[in-house]
Design an enzyme around this catalytic site. Structure first.
Site, PDB file in Angstrom:
ATOM      1  N   LYS A 261      -2.018  -1.597  -4.137  1.00 60.48           N
ATOM      2  CA  LYS A 261      -3.024  -0.461  -4.089  1.00 60.48           C
ATOM      3  C   LYS A 261      -1.918   0.734  -3.892  1.00 60.48           C
ATOM      4  O   LYS A 261      -1.119   0.818  -3.274  1.00 60.48           O
ATOM      5  CB  LYS A 261      -3.530  -0.468  -2.704  1.00 60.48           C
TER       6      LYS A 261
ATOM      7  N   LYS B 241       0.968  -1.270  -0.048  1.00 59.88           N
ATOM      8  CA  LYS B 241       0.028  -0.050  -0.098  1.00 59.88           C
ATOM      9  C   LYS B 241       0.844   1.142   0.089  1.00 59.88           C
ATOM     10  O   LYS B 241       1.565   1.534   0.881  1.00 59.88           O
ATOM     11  CB  LYS B 241      -0.914   0.050   1.166  1.00 59.88           C
TER      12      LYS B 241
HETATM   13  C1  PBG Z   1      -7.923   2.839   5.142  1.00 62.05           C
HETATM   14  C2  PBG Z   1      -8.186   2.704   3.826  1.00 62.05           C
HETATM   15  C3  PBG Z   1      -7.884   3.781   2.785  1.00 62.05           C
HETATM   16  C4  PBG Z   1      -8.518   3.190   1.413  1.00 62.05           C
HETATM   17  C5  PBG Z   1      -8.788   2.080   1.770  1.00 62.05           C
HETATM   18  N1  PBG Z   1      -8.585   1.548   3.131  1.00 62.05           N
HETATM   19  C6  PBG Z   1      -7.498   5.210   2.968  1.00 62.05           C
HETATM   20  C7  PBG Z   1      -5.997   5.382   3.277  1.00 62.05           C
HETATM   21  O1  PBG Z   1      -5.062   4.549   3.742  1.00 62.05           O
HETATM   22  O2  PBG Z   1      -5.845   6.862   3.713  1.00 62.05           O
HETATM   23  C8  PBG Z   1      -8.328   4.078   0.211  1.00 62.05           C
HETATM   24  C9  PBG Z   1      -9.323   3.520  -0.693  1.00 62.05           C
HETATM   25  C10 PBG Z   1      -9.561   4.340  -1.936  1.00 62.05           C
HETATM   26  O3  PBG Z   1      -8.880   5.302  -2.113  1.00 62.05           O
HETATM   27  O4  PBG Z   1     -10.411   4.057  -2.528  1.00 62.05           O
HETATM   28  N2  PBG Z   1      -8.669   2.480   5.913  1.00 62.05           N
END
Ligand code: PBG
Length: 337
Positions: free
Chosen positions: A259, A206
């Site tokens: 991601k 991520k």
């Molecule tokens: C954190 C989380 C995020 C997303 C999914 N789970 C946001 C972050 O890390 O700030 C992002 C998903 C998206 O942008 O569609 N719980």
């Protein structure tokens, strides 16, 4: 060397030929559709930064999930939008919390849908970080107090959150917090409590990405101070991604997620080819919002662009695609059959 360009062209011009040599197929079977659950009643509120996506109250979920099912999409990913937040994110692991209630209801009414839950504290903490915060008093001349995200103290709460989701009936949990050691912590708590059959889909790779902007607006989870660079990955790095994956596999992750998706197709490819495990790609909020905005302006063809983007994610090696486009794409794929 003789290059048979004319014959290649022939396979492209003829539709049946094209189908015969087609390498990548998109299918709704591979989609996971994210759904935001908010507190209250009779709520179906469009998210301004994500046109076509909504906050649903629990009583409105059935209809939405039925619709997802009817389109042949096998799974949903649930996010909770609680009314109350606190320092320790207690709403995340409350047995009667918003996600837990939503899971119970969906599994009772539509048991065949695969319910995946996002496991994180950031939507539930008043400071908006994904873990607990340890503050250090401001020293001497320093203006502001320092803080750090307390990795180890957060693990227990994250594992507790995952367990409460499994107890409510979640088919799979998806930790997105990026704390070190969370997969191991979740795995052992699940195993110790009779959920050894519940798989973990880890947001292993991520990145600290600006593409999450619209989501944070939707989930009210923008950090109130600092940012997430301390625990999310630097977009410049790819070797590090493999180390994250190795670590999570070692701790027991079943599906590895990359991601965002579109700016990280090389990473998807690398993870898939190096590990040959099920890979999920999250086509995130910013990627969706850009397509929506440009197509609402009439600058791009939404259907063609969306299917091309999703195809590229699949071609790169993703087995599963988590996408806000899932319902539209499933409809389009059906029409084109
Ligand atoms: C954190 C989380 C995020 C997303 C999914 N789970 C946001 C972050 O890390 O700030 C992002 C998903 C998206 O942008 O569609 N719980």
């Amino acid at each position: 060397m003789y290059f048979p360009i004319s014959r290649l062209r022939r396979t492209r011009q003829n539709e049946n030929f094209r189908k015969m040599v087609k390498e990548t197929y998109l299918s709704a079977d591979k989609f996971i559709f994210p759904i935001f659950v908010a507190e209250g009643n009779k709520i179906k509120r469009e998210i301004s930064s994500l046109p076509g996506q909504y906050h649903f109250s629990i009583d409105m979920l059935n209809k939405e999930v039925e619709g997802v099912r009817a389109l042949g999409i096998p799974a949903i990913l649930l996010f909770g939008i609680p009314d109350k937040k606190d320092d320790t994110g207690s709403g995340a692991y409350d047995n009667n919390g918003i996600v837990q209630e939503a899971v119970r209801l969906i599994k009772k009414k539509i048991p065949e849908i695969i319910v995946v839950t996002d496991v994180c504290l950031c939507e539930y903490t008043s400071h908006g970080h994904c873990g607990l915060i340890r503050r250090h008093k401001a020293e001497g001349g320093k203006q502001r107090e320092n803080y750090e995200v307390d990795n180890d103290a957060s693990l227990e709460l994250i594992a507790k959150t995952a367990l409460s989701h499994a107890e409510a009936g979640a088919d799979m949990v998806a930790p997105s917090d990026m704390m070190d050691g969370r997969i191991g912590a979740i795995r052992s708590v699940l195993d110790d409590n009779g959920f050894s059959g519940t798989p973990v889909m880890s947001y292993s790779v991520k990145y600290a990405s600006a593409f999450y902007g619209p989501f944070r607006e939707a989930a009210h989870s923008t950090p109130q101070f600092g940012d997430r660079r301390g625990y999310q990955m630097d977009p410049s790095n790819s070797q590090e991604a493999l180390r994250e994956v190795m670590q999570d596999l070692d701790e027991g992750a079943d599906i590895i997620m990359v991601k965002p998706a579109l700016s990280y197709l090389d990473i998807i490819k690398k993870v898939k080819s190096d590990f040959d495990i099920p890979v999920a790609a999250y086509n995130v909020s910013g990627e969706y919002a850009m397509v929506k905005a440009a197509s609402m302006k009439g600058w791009i063809d939404e259907k063609k662009i969306t299917l091309e983007i999703l195809t590229s994610i699949k071609r790169a090696g993703a087995d599963i695609i988590i996408t806000y486009h899932a319902k539209d794409a499933a409809k389009w794929l059906r029409e084109d059959k």
